[in-house]
Each structure stands twice: as C-alpha cells, then as structure tokens.
Design a protein around this motif. Structure first.
Motif, PDB file in Angstrom:
ATOM      1  N   VAL A 207      72.222  35.698   4.834  1.00 11.07           N
ATOM      2  CA  VAL A 207      70.773  35.142   5.070  1.00 11.07           C
ATOM      3  C   VAL A 207      70.668  34.004   4.230  1.00 11.07           C
ATOM      4  CG1 VAL A 207      68.390  35.611   5.029  1.00 11.07           C
ATOM      5  CG2 VAL A 207      69.999  37.349   6.204  1.00 11.07           C
ATOM      6  N   MET A 208      70.907  34.044   2.900  1.00  9.75           N
ATOM      7  CA  MET A 208      70.745  32.775   2.135  1.00  9.75           C
ATOM      8  C   MET A 208      71.549  31.739   2.431  1.00  9.75           C
ATOM      9  SD  MET A 208      70.199  35.045  -1.483  1.00  9.75           S
ATOM     10  CE  MET A 208      70.192  33.598  -2.541  1.00  9.75           C
ATOM     11  N   ILE A 209      72.800  32.015   2.903  1.00 13.19           N
ATOM     12  CA  ILE A 209      73.703  30.986   3.185  1.00 13.19           C
ATOM     13  C   ILE A 209      73.336  30.368   4.751  1.00 13.19           C
ATOM     14  CG2 ILE A 209      76.039  30.769   4.366  1.00 13.19           C
ATOM     15  CD1 ILE A 209      77.089  32.892   2.134  1.00 13.19           C
TER      16      ILE A 209
ATOM     17  N   ASP B  65      81.282  35.580  10.616  1.00 12.79           N
ATOM     18  CA  ASP B  65      81.567  35.449   9.056  1.00 12.79           C
ATOM     19  C   ASP B  65      80.895  33.990   8.834  1.00 12.79           C
ATOM     20  OD1 ASP B  65      82.740  36.952   7.397  1.00 12.79           O
ATOM     21  OD2 ASP B  65      84.510  35.563   7.056  1.00 12.79           O
ATOM     22  N   PRO B  66      80.051  34.109   7.415  1.00 13.31           N
ATOM     23  CA  PRO B  66      79.457  32.779   7.032  1.00 13.31           C
ATOM     24  C   PRO B  66      80.496  31.811   6.962  1.00 13.31           C
ATOM     25  CG  PRO B  66      80.038  34.547   5.209  1.00 13.31           C
ATOM     26  CD  PRO B  66      80.164  35.150   6.515  1.00 13.31           C
ATOM     27  N   LYS B  67      80.108  30.663   7.525  1.00 10.20           N
ATOM     28  CA  LYS B  67      80.793  29.481   7.609  1.00 10.20           C
ATOM     29  C   LYS B  67      80.282  28.781   6.438  1.00 10.20           C
ATOM     30  CE  LYS B  67      77.916  28.275  11.113  1.00 10.20           C
ATOM     31  NZ  LYS B  67      77.017  29.524  11.049  1.00 10.20           N
ATOM     32  N   LYS B  68      81.093  27.925   5.623  1.00  9.08           N
ATOM     33  CA  LYS B  68      80.303  27.089   4.709  1.00  9.08           C
ATOM     34  C   LYS B  68      79.398  26.113   5.173  1.00  9.08           C
ATOM     35  CE  LYS B  68      81.847  24.308   0.946  1.00  9.08           C
ATOM     36  NZ  LYS B  68      81.733  24.739  -0.301  1.00  9.08           N
ATOM     37  N   PRO B  69      78.077  25.993   4.723  1.00 16.61           N
ATOM     38  CA  PRO B  69      77.395  25.085   5.264  1.00 16.61           C
ATOM     39  C   PRO B  69      77.758  23.560   4.645  1.00 16.61           C
ATOM     40  CG  PRO B  69      76.386  26.470   3.520  1.00 16.61           C
ATOM     41  CD  PRO B  69      78.043  27.087   3.770  1.00 16.61           C
ATOM     42  N   VAL B  70      77.369  22.612   5.592  1.00 14.59           N
ATOM     43  CA  VAL B  70      77.787  21.283   5.356  1.00 14.59           C
ATOM     44  C   VAL B  70      77.660  21.194   3.872  1.00 14.59           C
ATOM     45  CG1 VAL B  70      78.533  19.698   7.071  1.00 14.59           C
ATOM     46  CG2 VAL B  70      76.398  20.915   7.287  1.00 14.59           C
ATOM     47  N   PRO B  71      78.178  20.303   3.156  1.00 11.63           N
ATOM     48  CA  PRO B  71      77.638  20.050   1.861  1.00 11.63           C
ATOM     49  C   PRO B  71      76.373  19.093   2.258  1.00 11.63           C
ATOM     50  CG  PRO B  71      79.860  19.057   2.178  1.00 11.63           C
ATOM     51  CD  PRO B  71      79.157  19.845   3.255  1.00 11.63           C
TER      52      PRO B  71
ATOM     53  N   LEU C 198      70.295  30.188   5.311  1.00 11.74           N
ATOM     54  CA  LEU C 198      69.139  29.166   5.136  1.00 11.74           C
ATOM     55  C   LEU C 198      69.441  27.968   4.430  1.00 11.74           C
ATOM     56  CD1 LEU C 198      65.714  29.442   4.946  1.00 11.74           C
ATOM     57  CD2 LEU C 198      66.394  30.399   2.553  1.00 11.74           C
ATOM     58  N   ALA C 199      70.422  28.103   3.702  1.00  4.76           N
ATOM     59  CA  ALA C 199      71.117  26.703   2.998  1.00  4.76           C
ATOM     60  C   ALA C 199      71.470  25.806   3.920  1.00  4.76           C
ATOM     61  CB  ALA C 199      71.988  27.056   1.960  1.00  4.76           C
ATOM     62  N   GLY C 200      72.093  26.408   5.141  1.00  7.16           N
ATOM     63  CA  GLY C 200      72.597  25.363   6.032  1.00  7.16           C
ATOM     64  C   GLY C 200      71.475  24.830   6.951  1.00  7.16           C
ATOM     65  N   SER C 201      70.275  25.373   6.711  1.00  2.32           N
ATOM     66  CA  SER C 201      69.324  24.780   7.482  1.00  2.32           C
ATOM     67  C   SER C 201      68.417  23.767   6.719  1.00  2.32           C
ATOM     68  CB  SER C 201      68.097  25.949   7.879  1.00  2.32           C
ATOM     69  OG  SER C 201      67.269  25.935   6.733  1.00  2.32           O
ATOM     70  N   GLY C 202      68.816  23.556   5.467  1.00  3.06           N
ATOM     71  CA  GLY C 202      68.487  22.208   4.871  1.00  3.06           C
ATOM     72  C   GLY C 202      67.312  22.558   3.780  1.00  3.06           C
TER      73      GLY C 202
ATOM     74  N   GLY D 223      80.735  33.718  -5.641  1.00  5.34           N
ATOM     75  CA  GLY D 223      81.335  33.292  -4.655  1.00  5.34           C
ATOM     76  C   GLY D 223      80.307  32.541  -3.527  1.00  5.34           C
ATOM     77  N   PHE D 224      78.808  33.018  -3.649  1.00  3.98           N
ATOM     78  CA  PHE D 224      77.904  32.336  -3.110  1.00  3.98           C
ATOM     79  C   PHE D 224      77.787  30.847  -3.663  1.00  3.98           C
ATOM     80  CE2 PHE D 224      73.377  31.178  -3.407  1.00  3.98           C
ATOM     81  CZ  PHE D 224      72.914  31.225  -2.199  1.00  3.98           C
ATOM     82  N   ALA D 225      77.850  30.613  -4.983  1.00  5.99           N
ATOM     83  CA  ALA D 225      77.704  29.432  -5.713  1.00  5.99           C
ATOM     84  C   ALA D 225      78.693  28.549  -5.216  1.00  5.99           C
ATOM     85  CB  ALA D 225      77.626  29.830  -7.244  1.00  5.99           C
ATOM     86  N   LYS D 226      79.924  28.980  -5.157  1.00  5.08           N
ATOM     87  CA  LYS D 226      81.084  28.144  -4.531  1.00  5.08           C
ATOM     88  C   LYS D 226      80.650  27.578  -3.272  1.00  5.08           C
ATOM     89  CE  LYS D 226      84.605  29.936  -7.569  1.00  5.08           C
ATOM     90  NZ  LYS D 226      85.641  31.185  -7.352  1.00  5.08           N
ATOM     91  N   THR D 227      80.301  28.622  -2.220  1.00  6.56           N
ATOM     92  CA  THR D 227      79.984  28.260  -0.883  1.00  6.56           C
ATOM     93  C   THR D 227      78.927  27.186  -0.659  1.00  6.56           C
ATOM     94  OG1 THR D 227      80.408  30.459  -0.695  1.00  6.56           O
ATOM     95  CG2 THR D 227      79.788  29.267   1.211  1.00  6.56           C
ATOM     96  N   VAL D 228      77.719  27.455  -1.451  1.00  5.05           N
ATOM     97  CA  VAL D 228      76.746  26.630  -0.891  1.00  5.05           C
ATOM     98  C   VAL D 228      76.072  25.790  -2.226  1.00  5.05           C
ATOM     99  CG1 VAL D 228      75.690  28.620   0.544  1.00  5.05           C
ATOM    100  CG2 VAL D 228      74.739  28.442  -1.788  1.00  5.05           C
ATOM    101  N   ALA D 229      76.546  25.812  -3.478  1.00  4.83           N
ATOM    102  CA  ALA D 229      75.611  25.178  -4.356  1.00  4.83           C
ATOM    103  C   ALA D 229      76.166  23.543  -4.408  1.00  4.83           C
ATOM    104  CB  ALA D 229      75.897  25.719  -5.754  1.00  4.83           C
ATOM    105  N   ASP D 230      75.426  22.808  -4.546  1.00  5.53           N
ATOM    106  CA  ASP D 230      75.567  21.236  -4.824  1.00  5.53           C
ATOM    107  C   ASP D 230      75.864  21.255  -6.077  1.00  5.53           C
ATOM    108  OD1 ASP D 230      75.051  20.214  -2.269  1.00  5.53           O
ATOM    109  OD2 ASP D 230      72.768  20.905  -2.577  1.00  5.53           O
ATOM    110  N   ARG D 231      74.888  21.800  -7.056  1.00  2.24           N
ATOM    111  CA  ARG D 231      75.180  21.884  -8.613  1.00  2.24           C
ATOM    112  C   ARG D 231      75.079  23.224  -9.245  1.00  2.24           C
ATOM    113  NH1 ARG D 231      70.887  18.149 -11.060  1.00  2.24           N
ATOM    114  NH2 ARG D 231      69.987  18.079  -8.895  1.00  2.24           N
TER     115      ARG D 231
END
Ligand SMILES: Nc1ncnc2c1ncn2[C@@H]1O[C@H](COP(=O)(O)OP(=O)(O)O)[C@@H](O)[C@H]1O
Ligand SMILES: [Mg+2]
Lengths: 395, 269
Positions: free
Chosen positions: B205-207, B13-19, B209-213, B224-232
């Motif tokens: 896959v996108m989440i 299950d996708p974990k929230k990538p570190v901000p 990728l976001a986690g990889s910087g 949901g995706f926006a809440k999980t990964v977006a900075d802005r």
C-alpha cells in the motif's frame, strides 16, 4: 432418535461425566438448598411469633401513626397512617439520594479531571481532597457537617440574611417559595414548546451537518430558546408568579421553602464523600484511554475540545460506568446513616419509629429491604442499559 | 477473506514506482538548525533537512536515535526549542492556528495504528473530514470508501478495529490519514508491530502511495522498501543526521563508519 445419535458420533461420556448434565444437577441442588433454607427460616419465625402472641401481616399499615415528622414532601401529620409514614420516609430517602447522586457526579467529574490537570497546584489540591475525604469515615463527616458546621450557625433571631428573602440559621436555610398564580399554565406551555423546538432544532442541525457539513451552534441557540420562550410566555401572561417570603414568627421562621440542617448535612457529607471515589474512577477512566488515541486525533487536526468529546470521553465512559454504578448504590445505601442525625429517611421513620411503635419487625424490615433492593436494581438496570449502548465491539 | 487478500497482493507484484522527478519542485518541508531537549537531554542536535514536493525520504538508525521525535516535530506532536520548521510555507510556532493548519496537511501513521476502537472503520475514516474539514457526511463516506478500496479493504468498512488483523488495521490507519487529503504523509515504523506475513500487505500500500506522487517521510528498517521507493535515505544516530544519500549509494557505499556499522548489523540478519 437415540439410534441416530449413536450412529452419527461416538458414544458420549457417561451422564455423570457430561458437563451439561453436571451443571444442571448442581444448579438443581443449589436451588433446592436455597428454598429449604428460606422455608425453614420463615416457618421458624412464624411459629415463634405465634407462640409469643405477636400479630403478623400488613394490617398495621392502615393504623394511625400518631407521631410527627420534621420534613415531608407529601402532606403529613400525626393523624395519618403508618402507610403514610412509609411514603414520607421513602420520598425523603429518594430525595437525598437523588440530590447526592447529582452533586457527587458533578463534583466527582470536576475533581477527577482536575487531578489530571497540568497545573501543579490544581492537581495537588484535587489529590489532597480525595485522600482526605475518602479516608475519613462517612458517619464522622455527617456529624462534622451537622454539629460542627451547621450547628454553629446563629439562632433564628440572628440569621444570616440576603435581601430580606434568604435566611440561614441553625434551624435551616429558608428560601422564597414561588407561588404560581392563574395563567401560569402559559409559562409551562412555553417551556414545553421551547423543549420541542430545541429537539427539532437538534434534529435539523444534525441533518444539515450530514448533508452540507456545516456545524450549527446548537448548544448556544438551544439555551437561548430555552430561556427566551418561557420568559416571553411569562410576560405575555402578565407575570403570574408571586413569591412567598419566609418571615420570622416568634422564635422561628414560617413560610417559604425550608431546607432543614439534617438534610443539608446529610446531603453535603454524602456528596463530598462519594465525589472523592467518583473522582478516582473518572481519573482512571480517562487514563485508561491511551495517549496514542489523543495523538492520533491531534495528527488528524482534530482540536482538543473535540478530541475529548469524540475520542476520549466515549472510551473512558465504558471504564467509568460499572464502578460509578456501585458508587450510586453505595450512596443510596449510605443515606440510611440519616438516622444518626435524625433526618427522617426511610430507615429513621419506618425501621425506627414505626417499627418501635408497632413491633412488627419482620414486615417492616422486609419492606425496607425490598425497597433498597428495588432502588439498587433499578439503578443497576439503568446503568447496564447505558453500558450496553456504549460497549465497544471486539472480535 | 484473508486468503483472497494475500492472493491479490501476491498477484500484483509491486513494481518499482518511477523515481520521483522532483529536482525543480519547491520545498514543502524545511528544517533549519533544529534542536530539541527533553529536560537536560539533548535529543535532536542541529537538524537540517529540505524535502521537495513529492520526494520520498526514508529515515533509519538505531533505536533511541531520535527518529520518532524528529518526525513528530514535523506535525508538532513534539515541540522543538531552537531552529525553524516550515511546512508548506507555514512556520511551526506556538500559534495554535498554524499548528492546526499544518496538522490538516500532514497525515501520520503510527507504529501501533492508534485507530479509534469505539468507531467503525468507516467512522474512523470520516471523523476528521466531517468535524474538521466540515465535509458533508455522504461525501465523506464516499471518499472514505474510495480510500478503503485503495488499501484493499472496502469490505471491512462496517467492522470495528478490534475485529481486524494488525495488517488490516494499519491499512485502515493509512486510509484514515489519506481521507484528510494531506500533502505530506509521515510514517513512524508502520510495520514493526506487525507479524511478518502482514508486513508485505502494508508495504504494498505504501509503495502504491509513493507511486501516486505523495510526499512521504518514513521511519522504517525495511531496507527493501527503502531501495524501492526512497529518493534519499537518512541515517540518524545520537540525535544527529549522520549521513544522507540516495539509496543506491547509501547501501553500497556508506561514507560514515557509524552508518557502515549499522548497515552491517541490520543486513546480517
Ligand atoms: N517524552 C520523553 N521524555 C524524555 N525522553 C524521551 C521522551 N521521548 C523519547 N525520549 C528519549 O529520546 C530519545 C529518542 O527517542 P525516539 O525519538 O523515540 O527514538 P527512536 O524513534 O529513534 O527509537 C530516546 O533516548 C528516548 O529515551
Ligand atoms: Mg521510534
């Protein structure tokens, strides 16, 4: 065996409801009808000809023809046989068809791409060309080129000439003919060597690209090798080539190569006419490749020329090939309009003069039809092989 | 195949990538006073946006608001007429060399995948590395296989795009873009052409990728995706950037009435 089938699944449908048995039955009926029709036709014709005293068989091919032909690719004169007239006509048909296919393809691709040009004038010119040319009957165009354009050229004595070696008049275009002398074999050897070297070079360049990623300018270097090697061979052999120049003898030219106006008119008309159809085929082929494809290539940083070569053309070709094939077939069949201006193609020489003189209509027509059928099938086969190789796999 | 895939994606299950900690990172994209017209139609109005390296931006807004046009300007699939766009220190002008350089550094994923149907999955991935980056074939294929593994479809490498499901095709498209080792990834509604059951596999896959910087700009309505990964999150309407805020603020406390109305509409469903 029978018992097993009955055991393993519910009883099948009655034979006359079984689609497989039905299809075999109807195919059998169709074949029987075709054979019956064909046999009736042949039988009728043979008995009719017998009752009128017309000779049958292919023996006439060995008889002396006794008429001249204005153009032949193989040596020919009036003392030769009808078999020879057949060969002369066939070669002339193949010549004009092959020349037409090459010219129409090149011109058609250029105009098809021009039609899509972002340059307004170029696109509109291409559009006008296509709309005008493909809407005028081909026969009219052949007449136009033969009578209006080539017919109004000056007489041999007033020929348009370039450098005393090229002459254009209403009897044709006269060109110097290369006459290889002793030692010319070396040049042929050099040409073959150059081709082998270029093939080797291509293989090497591809291998190197796979291994190191470097891209070798194969095309430019290849062209250079193809030019330089034979030239060196030619000079090494002591320039063993002489030219026979056409010269005015009496009222006409002799010597050199002659392109008779009948061939030129037919060739020009067939090429221009077919090119207008090919242009539309090329245009729709390129348009069939979605804009998303070029965008994806751009987004990957692939430059335009490579995008065309690696992405657009391979996809457009599979849309272009089938209708292109039928244009090639049309051109070949349309070349029989040669009769109208007296170009000695297969129909003019064989179904015309030969048939008139021998009266053996069935044999002559059958041979001629068989020839066109063979040419058509050969073109189709070739294009099908190409298309199979270019097909895209889906599900 | 399909069943194994879904099990896998559900298991991890996708974990929230570190901000992404990007406060002190340099800007990799700068858009300054950018305007664009289609004929008389003013499609993008005075856009300003700075994106720092590693930042993840989500753009949303009603259909026709200019979101696609905006991100397509960033890799010059569209031309802008006024203002500046600077990507990785290169200004996008008419200079063809700049455009090619920028396009090599910016990967893009399209709504309709746009895979090359006449090439296999592996060939799709290797085409640009081989012809543009001049990577040796073998190295390009090895790298491509790594990315295909990352998007969890290495076993489809020798199939043609037409033989894959929509979700698989979109994951191939992501792998293809990644094979150019881009610094920035643009996504234009990557899941809106997909059947619902395939959206998750692409978002996962996108989440990841976001986690990889990776620096990412995503046009999407997947909140949901926006809440999980977006900075802005950026909200666009009528060719303007109406509001820009971190996701938490954006969703709980939108300032502009137009944003409030938009959020009401899409969250109702
Ligand atoms: N090539 C074009 N020519 C003219 N107008 C266009 C073109 N592409 C898009 N538009 C218009 O620009 C506006 C913004 O489009 P787009 O960026 O695709 O919006 P979004 O992606 O937000 O739905 C729309 O009104 C659209 O009709
Ligand atoms: Mg859009």
């Amino acid at each position: 065996m029978k018992k097993q089938t009955v055991d393993s699944r519910p009883a099948g449908p009655k034979p006359w409801y079984d689609p497989r048995i039905r299809s075999i039955f109807f195919q059998f009926i169709a074949i029987a009808l075709v054979f019956w029709g064909g046999w009736t036709l042949v039988d009728n014709t043979l008995s009719n000809m017998e009752s009128r005293g017309i000779s049958t068989g292919f023996g006439f091919l060995d008889e002396t023809a006794g008429f001249g032909i204005i153009m032949s690719l193989v040596p020919y004169d009036a003392t030769m046989t009808y078999g020879r007239t057949f060969l002369v006509g066939l070669m002339n048909t193949l010549l004009v068809s092959a020349m037409g296919i090459v010219a129409a393809t090149i011109l058609g691709f250029i105009i098809g791409v021009a039609r899509l040009s972002s340059n307004w004038l170029v696109a509109k010119l291409a559009l006008v060309y296509i709309e005008v040319i493909r809407n005028i009957p081909l026969l009219l165009q052949i007449f136009f080129w033969y009578f209006a354009v080539l017919g109004s050229l000056p007489s041999p004595r007033q020929s348009v000439e370039v450098a005393d070696s090229f002459f254009l008049n209403n009897r044709g275009l006269y060109l110097p003919e290369p006459m290889p002398q002793e030692g010319f074999g070396l040049v042929w050897g050099a040409v073959i060597a150059a081709i082998v070297v270029v093939i080797g070079l291509r293989a090497w360049a591809k291998k190197r690209q796979l291994a190191t990623g470097q891209i070798f300018p194969t095309f430019k270097v290849g062209v250079a090798i193809l030019v330089i090697l034979p030239t060196v061979g030619y000079l090494a052999a002591g320039a063993p080539l002489e030219w026979e120049f056409p010269a005015l003898k009496g009222f006409n030219f002799g010597g050199g190569i002659t392109i008779i106006p009948e061939l030129a008119a037919l060739w020009i008309a067939l090429s221009l006419y077919t090119a207008s159809f090919i242009a539309e085929i090329v245009r729709s082929g390129i348009l069939s490749v979605s804009k998303g494809q070029t965008e994806a290539a751009k987004a990957l940083g692939i430059p335009n020329s490579l995008t065309l070569r690696l992405v657009v053309i391979p996809q457009a070709m599979r849309v272009i090939i089938p209708p292109l094939t039928s244009q090639y077939l049309n051109l070949t069949k349309n070349s029989s309009l040669a009769t109208a201006i007296g170009y000695p193609d297969l129909v003019a020489v064989f179904m015309g003069t030969t048939l008139n003189q021998t009266g053996q209509a069935v044999e002559v027509v059958a041979i001629t039809m068989a020839v066109y059928l063979t040419i058509s099938l050969a073109i189709s086969l070739f294009m099908n092989i190409y298309n199979r190789a270019a097909a895209i796999k889906e599900r | 195949m399909g069943t194994i895939m879904t099990e896998q994606t559900q298991a991890t299950d996708p974990k929230k990538p570190v901000p992404s900690q990007t406060e002190n990172k340099p800007d990799i994209i700068r858009v300054e006073g950018m305007n664009k017209w289609y004929g008389d139609f003013h499609v993008l109005k005075d856009l300003n946006l700075n994106v720092r390296q590693g930042e993840r931006i989500v753009i949303c807004g009603p259909s026709g608001s200019g979101k696609s046009t905006f991100i397509r300007c960033i890799n010059r699939l569209e031309e802008h007429q006024q203002g500046k766009i600077i990507v990785d220190n290169i200004e996008l002008t008419d200079d063809i060399r700049n455009i090619d350089t920028v396009r090599r550094e910016v990967g893009m994923v399209f709504q309709h995948f746009n895979l090359f149907p006449h090439l296999t999955v592996l060939e799709n991935c290797c085409l640009s590395p081989i012809w543009v980056r001049k990577t040796p074939r073998k190295a390009a294929e090895e790298a491509a296989m790594e990315y295909l593994e990352r998007v969890k479809i290495p076993d489809q490498a020798n199939k043609f795009p037409g033989q894959l499901s929509g979700g698989q095709q979109q994951r191939v498209a992501i792998a293809r873009a990644l094979c150019m080792k881009p610094k920035i990834m643009l996504f234009d509604e990557p899941t809106s052409a997909l059947d619902p059951e395939m959206i998750k596999e692409v978002l996962d896959v996108m989440i990841e990728l976001a986690g990889s910087g990776m620096t990412m700009i995503c046009v999407t309505h997947e909140m949901g995706f926006a809440k999980t990964v977006a900075d802005r999150v950026i909200f666009m309407d009528g060719g303007e950037i109406v509001e820009e805020a971190p996701p938490h603020e954006f969703f709980t406390n939108p300032q502009e009435p137009r944003t409030q109305k938009f959020l009401e509409q899409i969250l109702q469903h």
